[in-house]
Design an enzyme around this catalytic site. Structure first.
Site, short mmCIF file in Angstrom:
data_model
loop_
_atom_site.label_atom_id
_atom_site.label_comp_id
_atom_site.label_asym_id
_atom_site.label_seq_id
_atom_site.Cartn_x
_atom_site.Cartn_y
_atom_site.Cartn_z
N ASP A 196 0.83 -1.22 0.00
CA ASP A 196 0.00 0.00 0.00
C ASP A 196 0.85 1.26 0.00
O ASP A 196 2.05 1.22 0.27
CB ASP A 196 -0.97 -0.01 1.19
CG ASP A 196 -0.34 -0.49 2.49
OD1 ASP A 196 0.90 -0.54 2.55
OD2 ASP A 196 -1.07 -0.83 3.43
N ASN A 213 -7.94 -2.82 14.01
CA ASN A 213 -9.31 -3.15 13.58
C ASN A 213 -9.31 -4.33 12.60
O ASN A 213 -10.25 -4.50 11.84
CB ASN A 213 -9.97 -1.93 12.94
CG ASN A 213 -9.27 -1.48 11.66
OD1 ASN A 213 -8.24 -2.03 11.28
ND2 ASN A 213 -9.81 -0.47 11.00
N GLU A 247 -9.86 -2.14 5.03
CA GLU A 247 -10.54 -1.88 6.29
C GLU A 247 -11.74 -2.83 6.44
O GLU A 247 -12.18 -3.43 5.46
CB GLU A 247 -11.02 -0.43 6.30
CG GLU A 247 -9.90 0.60 6.19
CD GLU A 247 -9.14 0.80 7.48
OE1 GLU A 247 -8.95 -0.16 8.25
OE2 GLU A 247 -8.72 1.94 7.73
N HIS A 285 -7.47 -4.77 9.95
CA HIS A 285 -7.18 -4.55 8.53
C HIS A 285 -5.87 -5.24 8.15
O HIS A 285 -4.99 -5.44 8.98
CB HIS A 285 -7.16 -3.05 8.17
CG HIS A 285 -5.99 -2.26 8.68
ND1 HIS A 285 -6.12 -0.97 9.16
CD2 HIS A 285 -4.66 -2.54 8.79
CE1 HIS A 285 -4.94 -0.51 9.52
NE2 HIS A 285 -4.04 -1.43 9.31
C1 F6R Z 1 1.26 -1.10 6.06
C2 F6R Z 1 0.13 -2.02 6.19
C3 F6R Z 1 -0.72 -2.00 7.41
C4 F6R Z 1 0.10 -2.31 8.66
C5 F6R Z 1 -0.78 -2.29 9.91
C6 F6R Z 1 0.02 -2.50 11.18
O1 F6R Z 1 1.96 -1.31 4.85
O2 F6R Z 1 -0.12 -2.77 5.28
O3 F6R Z 1 -1.75 -2.93 7.27
O4 F6R Z 1 0.70 -3.56 8.53
O5 F6R Z 1 -1.45 -1.07 9.99
O6 F6R Z 1 0.89 -1.44 11.36
P1 F6R Z 1 1.98 -1.46 12.52
O7 F6R Z 1 2.91 -2.58 12.21
O8 F6R Z 1 2.67 -0.11 12.42
O9 F6R Z 1 1.25 -1.66 13.80
#
Ligand code: F6R
Length: 231
Positions: free
Chosen positions: A67, A126, A133, A128
């Site tokens: 992403d 959440n 989401e 994701h």
């Molecule tokens: C980022 C991504 C997100 C993160 C998730 C956890 O490229 O794909 O899904 O993996 O938000 O983020 P952290 O590791 O910062 O808690």
């Protein structure tokens, strides 16, 4: 879906890096799907360390990031994060690095063409994965998404305030992610315990994006003790 619980973030990073390094040593032109965020930092640290020791070469590896934010300063982009934590420290060829852009249909076709061997994921509080989401369709493809308030709040730690936190991003879809041959999800810390328990223990459900991973034949959660405490 298999779950491996390890003592701490260092063990998690070491464990996942071993899988990746073995895979690259068996197939030097491995295709890796990559995530950004705090969960993957111990993994990238270990990959850099092993590269410096001469235990792995990334010269033929191709990467596809999950992403990217839309309309952010360069230093706040996920590309910048990846350059800082991994790409600038290893011998990957720039032409083999791929990031989603607003031209998301082309990205989807490219991911399909090259086929991801190992997809690395983090998990949001959440549930994701990528920026899919809750409510994202299980067959979704790479597309533009609006981030939820929960995700924006979690991400605001990297921006000056919630007001400055990007609201839109491009993400691989859940369907795109599920096409990877192997999927490894990393979760660290007690703030992820609820999300992990929901993904592992609930029935597959579009309200819990990470629950789709149950359907994948080769998906693995590698988590620390704190993230496992509600399992
Ligand atoms: C980022 C991504 C997100 C993160 C998730 C956890 O490229 O794909 O899904 O993996 O938000 O983020 P952290 O590791 O910062 O808690």
């Amino acid at each position: 879906m298999k779950v491996i619980v390890l003592k701490n973030k260092k063990e998690v990073g070491d464990y996942v890096s071993k899988i990746i390094i073995e895979a690259i040593n068996n197939k030097p032109n491995l295709v890796l799907g990559l995530a950004t965020g705090s969960s993957v930092i111990p993994l990238y640290k270990k990959l850099v360390k092993e590269y410096k020791k001469g235990n792995v070469s990334f010269s033929k590896v191709r990467t596809f990031n999950l992403d990217e934010y839309l309309n952010v300063k360069k230093t706040q982009s996920y590309r910048y994060f990846m350059d800082k934590h991994l790409f600038s420290k290893i011998n990957i060829s720039k032409k083999n690095i791929n990031f989603p852009t607003s031209n998301f249909k082309d990205y989807e076709s490219k991911v399909k063409k090259f086929k991801i061997d190992i997809q690395i994921l983090g998990i949001g509080r959440n549930d994701h994965i990528g920026f899919n989401e809750p409510g994202s369709k299980f067959n979704s493809k790479t597309r533009k998404v609006k981030l939820s308030k929960t995700t924006m709040k979690a991400n605001s730690r990297f921006f000056q305030s919630l007001n400055n936190t990007p609201e839109f991003a491009i993400t691989m879809g859940l369907g795109t992610i599920m096409n990877a041959k192997k999927i490894i999800l990393i979760a660290l810390g007690s703030k992820k315990a609820k999300a992990v328990a929901k993904a592992v223990n609930s029935k597959m459900n579009e309200k819990i994006p990470a629950s789709i991973l149950k359907k994948h034949k080769n998906s693995l959660f590698v988590i620390d003790k704190k993230a496992a405490k509600k399992l």
